[in-house]
Design an enzyme around this catalytic site. Structure first.
Site, mmCIF file in Angstrom:
data_model
loop_
_atom_site.group_PDB
_atom_site.id
_atom_site.type_symbol
_atom_site.label_atom_id
_atom_site.label_comp_id
_atom_site.label_asym_id
_atom_site.label_seq_id
_atom_site.Cartn_x
_atom_site.Cartn_y
_atom_site.Cartn_z
ATOM 1 N N GLU A 126 10.268 1.593 2.295
ATOM 2 C CA GLU A 126 8.931 1.573 2.890
ATOM 3 C C GLU A 126 8.704 0.382 3.813
ATOM 4 O O GLU A 126 7.927 0.466 4.757
ATOM 5 C CB GLU A 126 7.857 1.569 1.785
ATOM 6 C CG GLU A 126 7.892 2.803 0.903
ATOM 7 C CD GLU A 126 7.560 4.088 1.684
ATOM 8 O OE1 GLU A 126 6.714 4.031 2.585
ATOM 9 O OE2 GLU A 126 8.191 5.127 1.375
ATOM 10 N N GLU B 145 0.841 -1.202 0.000
ATOM 11 C CA GLU B 145 0.000 0.000 0.000
ATOM 12 C C GLU B 145 0.877 1.254 0.000
ATOM 13 O O GLU B 145 0.633 2.209 -0.726
ATOM 14 C CB GLU B 145 -0.904 -0.026 1.237
ATOM 15 C CG GLU B 145 -1.736 1.226 1.446
ATOM 16 C CD GLU B 145 -1.638 1.743 2.861
ATOM 17 O OE1 GLU B 145 -1.232 2.902 3.048
ATOM 18 O OE2 GLU B 145 -1.960 0.968 3.806
HETATM 19 ZN ZN LIG Z 1 1.163 2.571 6.943
#
Ligand SMILES: [Zn+2]
Length: 1215
Positions: free
Chosen positions: A274, A197
């Protein structure tokens, strides 16, 4: 607990309300628009100040300006997500009766919304008219891929897509909403859905910059920009009120999800940034500091090795700021020693923060235990101990499996032009992928059966700060969670569950809430009741702050006993009628936020499981069925439900969490062991590869993107923004009906709902009394009257209104004559009031006013000791835990409370200082209730006896609703306000012209209790919240709107790039308030040692100056300044407010004394910002007057800070 069911609509401003105009925002109104009875003081207070972080959204964290925040930017809080939608509502309901279908394409010029828009690449599956919403919902299937596309088109487009009468002159541009959702079934707890995401938003084929998402935050007019990972779906929604902007957002998101760089070879680094990576540890390493002292260029040169780094000044600055992560090559280690690694990564830090929040942790463990055979067993967010096992293969594999159009659900809310455009755009993206039924089949979520033979009891430790008594203040937690259904519930039953949830827990006087709170077994309710956002619903209830193990057992018995007695005794008619009306009101009103977003997220609660999305949205027929059922069987329905779903249902988890002072250390040790094992096992090649990747990643992050790449980001130009500031309707009548009271009205389309606020000045109270105010407000919100018990009175309120609540308002107002200016206030002008707010349908205005009357004059203070104790205990407990989970907001508030008296009062009432006061009040109540009650009674009398010119009545609604309500208002003002309570009170002074009487005492206390100094606030957490701030402008100085552009630029630029992306803090913000001239910077879930982050803060001003001198910050073409200007305007205007939101904005602007001239001036200054404004702001930052720090972190972090950097802070320990 109740307040936990916050509304989704509270999408208000996040952190960076850099300017005073927007801080007002919806927040307040949205809070009041829902669950009003549960309104907490904190929420309302926050609505005001600029800095404010406000209660709600921060929790999710921010990033984007206001709106994005409701969900973490890219954030993850499953429980919250659920809560958000539950009450906001309608949405969650399902109704299965077949929607009316209508023929498609009847005529060439259909009236808007009469039929769905057609498109040759799609089959129309169904087109439903939603009577409840005056809108049409059309479901399409993409022929080439099987992707489903849902379009929501309201008939009359007014605020928030609610059909309006058109009689009102105020017509804001509605928000258009677009979104893509994939069903992502987790197969492990590596957090791959969550990491994806984040990752897909890090560059794509058409938008190859490193962070197009961040670019949109910088310079879009977005009113929502975020992404969310649920336990079984990943959702990418955007919203904007500007068509060009909306199309940009849509295209970036489509390209991101279908062509992300993260899964290509070139995007190898995204997972590292990330997700997780081995980073060379910066702790215990003297060479770090040596390097930090060296010049930047040396660092860059050394680091660069064979790579060439651009040597623009901008780059240089950034390189300096990252010396903390000094590359091992720079240190030229002997080859036989290996560098010490640590884990880093945005999601890794985010989830560490989540796991160190005990309640959040409890939810996750519960989920794991309750669903042993279901994908819900796994944590889609990622368990920090498992995240580092995620391989690139799994990451890419998961993407390829599930991010396919066949497994996609797309959504649009807008007009027919928007729909056609979106269908075409998505068609272009999806067609090349073809049809892949496996992606849809593999992602199916199977039902967990009710398989437990007996309830599953478990004990687990949770971390508390070392040094804290094992069974100390934190206490134990216990929560019982039931798995409710193993097949879809009927629409009526879904609604019945919402009503039962409200019956059991909806109010402080509801039987389950009251019994548990009265028992004194714990401090605060947890669990939150029913969750119905996933395939299977659950019901959870428990308490935290339980003192002993015996009490844990007693609580479990008490919960079950209470359910048994409710099964036997049932609920009385009034209770049922009250809950029914409350729920019905909420359904009809909507959440008060972005309607299109509610529809999208709501539809997914069915659609994600291949059920009809319309079923999740319509509610009329279920409502009718439920009413019929109740009239037939009365309480029996609910008793039967308690029996079948709860009492006899063994598929439940009884989870106890006990405090452990060693757990955190153990976890850190395990992490170290895990890392050193991995390091030891690495071959030299593998080790070198890690080192190399680290260096490359840092180089990449530091390298300025080329103008060509930057130019690929979509952008607007100045001509796309509205030059005029947005004004909301307001009409003021002094001395209305000769009552002496001011009447303020806002004519806004409101679907026949009337919103009323009655305000009473409280400045005549002494400053010493203000610690008692939260108690008085709590009783207004929860107590009964002399004639009615609390339960009876609150049921009455629920039966005729949509909620009534009291709150405290403390706002700074402009000194007389400053209406048209933005100047730093001298800090002596304040408005202090109690607001009673309520809402009802237009025919119930009389009843609403008589409830106002009862709240003000008939509340039975004497007999409400335990009500108040419960309320204060629960507020104390929730404040304590939120310091650990939302420390940034407490740090920010603490800092601001050193420079401004108003902000000090805010800190005193709602900040860490409030803990001490609340505890003292509790002790006082215990010791001598009679005197305490008498004091409260006196305060009430004093307030009611205040002069009429210190009171105001504010009403918002359709013009016809206002007309209709006028007689009731008149009656209230003339005949119901108490009179003759004693000597006539002197007129209330105009506090714009006079110092507020509390100022002097408050200032004295501020200097004593919260002096300007660097301070550490000790909590139990594995992440830190680092804040620093100080005075940038002096009182009386004129402040330009350009300051909000600079602040926006800092938050979305330097803070985002350097502190979030490179250093892994989940959030980092700059917040400037023009009313007190104070700038603060702070981080959220920051994995770094505080001194590291502080040194990054100190580079911020130079980064601006460098950007100016390198000509990155210019107004040329669509360069950085223009981008920041557009983003700032986006923040300023926000979403189209709900009716009550519009009323609230207009009211607070008026009360503050802000003129439309000032707003237009401010807006012009924003639009005309130039590089000189940036230089001015940066220079001020460099010569900050008396800056100070507030850092929320663990004891060990402070100790390490002292060891490593020699920094010793004065430590504040929570009571
Ligand atoms: Zn997050």
């Amino acid at each position: 607990m109740a307040a936990a069911k916050s509304n989704y609509g509270g999408l208000s401003s996040p952190e960076n309300n850099d300017d005073d105009w927007l801080e007002v925002s919806d927040h307040k109104s949205s809070t009041s628009s829902l669950g009003a009875l549960e309104l907490q003081n904190e929420d309302s207070s926050d609505s005001y100040e600029t800095d404010s972080d406000d209660g709600e959204e921060e929790e999710y964290e921010l990033t984007s300006g206001r709106r994005a925040t409701h969900f973490s930017v890219v954030g993850w809080r499953p429980k919250e997500l659920f809560r958000c939608c539950i009450l906001s509502i309608a949405i969650v309901l399902a109704i299965v009766f077949a929607p009316k279908r209508e023929p498609l394409f009847r005529s060439s010029h259909p009236p808007p919304g009469a039929v769905g828009v057609g498109h040759s690449s799609y089959d129309t599956i169904q087109s439903t008219r939603l009577e409840e919403y005056d809108a049409r919902l059309t479901l399409y299937r993409h022929r080439a891929t099987g992707a489903e596309f849902l379009a929501y088109v309201p008939d009359a487009v007014t605020a928030n897509f609610k059909g309006g009468s058109g009689e009102d002159d105020y017509d804001p541009k509605p928000d258009k909403v677009f979104g893509v959702a994939f069903r992502t079934k987790p197969e492990s707890s590596t957090g791959v859905p969550h990491i994806l995401e984040h990752s897909v938003l890090c560059g794509s084929k058409k938008y190859p910059s490193r962070d197009p998402f961040a670019h949109l935050l910088k310079g879009s007019l977005q009113t929502f920009l975020n992404a969310m990972t649920y336990p079984d779906r990943t959702v990418y929604p955007v919203a904007s009120r500007n068509r060009a902007d909306f199309r940009n957002l849509m295209d970036v998101y489509l390209d991101a999800v279908f062509h992300p760089r993260a899964v290509t070879d070139e995007g190898w680094w995204v997972l590292r940034q990330e997700g997780w990576r081995y980073d060379v540890s910066d702790a215990d390493d003297d060479s770090d500091r040596i390097l930090q002292d060296e010049t930047t260029t040396t660092t860059v040169a050394t680091k660069a090795g064979t790579t060439t780094l651009k040597t623009t000044t901008g780059t240089t600055t950034k390189a300096t700021t990252t010396t903390t992560t000094t590359s091992p090559q720079a240190k030229e280690r002997p080859t036989n020693t290996r560098a010490k690694f640590e884990y880093k990564g945005v999601v890794f830090s985010e989830m560490k923060g989540a796991y160190s929040d005990p309640e959040d942790y409890l939810d996750r463990i519960t989920q794991e235990l309750l669903f042993p055979d279901s994908p819900y067993h796994y944590d889609s967010g990622g368990d920090p101990s498992i995240i580092p096992t995620l391989t690139r293969e799994e990451f890419v594999g998961f993407y390829e499996k599930y991010y396919h159009p066949t497994n996609a659900r797309l959504f649009i809310a807008g007009d027919e032009i928007d729909v056609y455009h979106a269908l075409s755009k998505a068609d272009g993206y999806m067609t090349p992928f073809g049809y892949n039924p496996a992606s849809r089949k593999d992602s199916l979520i199977p039902y967990q059966q009710r398989s437990f033979k007996k309830p599953l009891s478990e004990r687990r430790p949770f971390a508390v700060a070392a040094g804290e008594d094992e069974e100390g203040s934190e206490g134990f937690m216990l929560c019982i969670t039931w798995l409710l259904n193993t097949q879809p519930l009927s629409p009526m039953m879904e609604l019945a569950w919402i009503v039962l949830d409200s019956l059991l827990l909806g109010k402080a006087s509801s039987p389950l809430t009251k019994t548990l709170e009265d028992s004194g077994l714990g401090e605060e309710l947890i669990g939150g009741g029913m969750d119905n956002e996933l395939l299977q619903s659950t019901f959870a209830i428990g308490m935290k702050g339980i003192k002993t193990r015996e009490d844990v057992n007693a609580l479990e018995d008490l919960i079950m006993d209470t359910l048994h007695s409710l099964d036997t005794d049932g609920f009385n008619e009034d209770m049922i009628a009250s809950s029914m009306n409350t729920i019905e009101f909420q359904l009809r009103e909507g959440g008060g936020g972005l309607r299109g977003m509610e529809i999208f997220l709501g539809a997914l609660t069915k659609w994600n499981y291949d059920l009809n999305p319309a079923d999740a949205i319509v509610y009329e027929s279920a409502l009718k069925d439920l009413k019929d059922e109740i009239s037939r069987t009365g309480s029996n329905l609910f008793q039967q439900m308690i029996r079948d779903f709860l009492i006899t249902n063994n598929h439940r988890v009884v989870l106890e969490l006990f405090p452990s002072t060693t757990l955190e250390a153990d976890q850190l040790k395990n992490e170290d062991i895990q890392i050193s094992r991995a390091t030891t096992r690495m071959s030299d090649d593998e080790y070198n590869q890690v080192i190399e990747e680290n260096v490359k990643l840092k180089e990449l992050q530091e390298t300025e993107e080329t103008p060509e790449v930057i130019a690929t980001n979509p952008h607007l130009s100045i001509s796309d923004i509205d030059k005029e500031s947005i004004e909301y309707p307001i009409s003021v009548e002094e001395d209305a009906f000769k009552s002496g009271v001011k009447l303020i009205t806002h004519s806004v389309a409101s679907s026949s709902i009337l919103y009323v606020t009655f305000g009473l000045d409280i400045s005549m109270l002494t400053y010493e009394d203000i610690v008692m105010l939260p108690s008085l407000v709590a009783l207004f919100n929860e107590a009964g009257t002399h004639d009615l018990s609390d339960a009876e009175f609150r049921n009455n309120i629920g039966m005729v209104t949509g909620g009534v609540s009291a709150s405290l308002e403390i706002m700074s107002v402009k000194p007389d004559g400053w209406d048209d200016d933005a100047k730093v206030s001298p800090g002596v002008n304040m408005l202090t009031m109690i607001f009673i707010e309520g809402k009802c349908t237009s025919d119930k205005a009389d009843e609403l006013f008589s409830i106002f009357y009862s709240v003000l004059t008939e509340i039975n203070i004497d007999d409400s000791k335990s009500i108040l104790q419960n309320s204060l205990k629960s507020s104390l407990s929730s404040t304590k835990s939120s310091v650990a989970s939302r420390g940034h907001s407490y740090a920010n508030r603490r800092i601001r409370g050193r420079y401004s008296v108003r902000d000090w009062i805010d800190e005193k009432m709602y900040g860490v200082s409030s803990l001490q006061d609340k505890a003292a009040i509790l002790a006082e109540i215990e010791a001598d209730w009679t005197s305490f009650a008498r004091r409260l009674e006196d305060m009430r009398k004093t307030i009611l006896n205040g002069n009429r010119n210190g009171m105001l009545l504010d009403m918002t609604g359709d013009a016809s609703v206002l007309d209709q309500a006028m007689e009731s208002a008149k009656d209230f003002l003339l005949n119901m306000l108490p009179i003759d309570l004693g000597n006539p009170a002197p007129p209330t002074p105009d506090f714009r012209a006079t110092d507020h009487p509390w100022i002097e005492a408050a200032r004295e206390e501020m200097v004593q209790s919260n002096p300007i100094k660097n301070e550490g606030i000790v909590v139990s957490t594995q992440v830190a919240y680092v804040g620093e701030g100080g005075q940038l402008y002096e009182p009386g100085e004129e402040v330009s709107g350009s300051t909000s552009v600079v602040s926006h630029y800092l938050t979305t630029g330097y803070m985002w790039d350097v502190i979030r992306a490179k250093n892994g803090a989940y959030g980092a913000y700059s917040s400037f308030s023009h009313s007190d001239g104070v700038e603060t910077m702070y981080t959220y879930r920051d994995p770094n040692l505080p001194d590291t982050t502080l040194s990054l803060f100190h580079e911020a001003a130079d980064s601006i100056l460098n950007d100016v001198s390198s000509e990155t910050l210019t107004r040329k073409d669509n360069a950085a300044i223009t981008t920041a200007v557009i983003g700032t305007i986006g923040d300023l205007d926000g979403s189209a407010p709900s009716a009550s939101g519009a009323g609230w904005i207009a009211l607070s602007r008026y009360l503050r004394g802000e003129s439309s001239v000032a707003r237009q001036k401010w807006r012009n200054q924003i639009i005309n910002t130039n590089s000189g404004d940036f230089v001015d702001f940066a220079k001020r930052m460099k010569s900050w007057k008396n800056p100070s720090q507030a850092i929320v972190a663990s004891e060990s972090a402070f100790a390490e800070m002292k060891d490593r950097a020699g920094v010793e802070l004065s430590l504040f320990k929570l009571q």
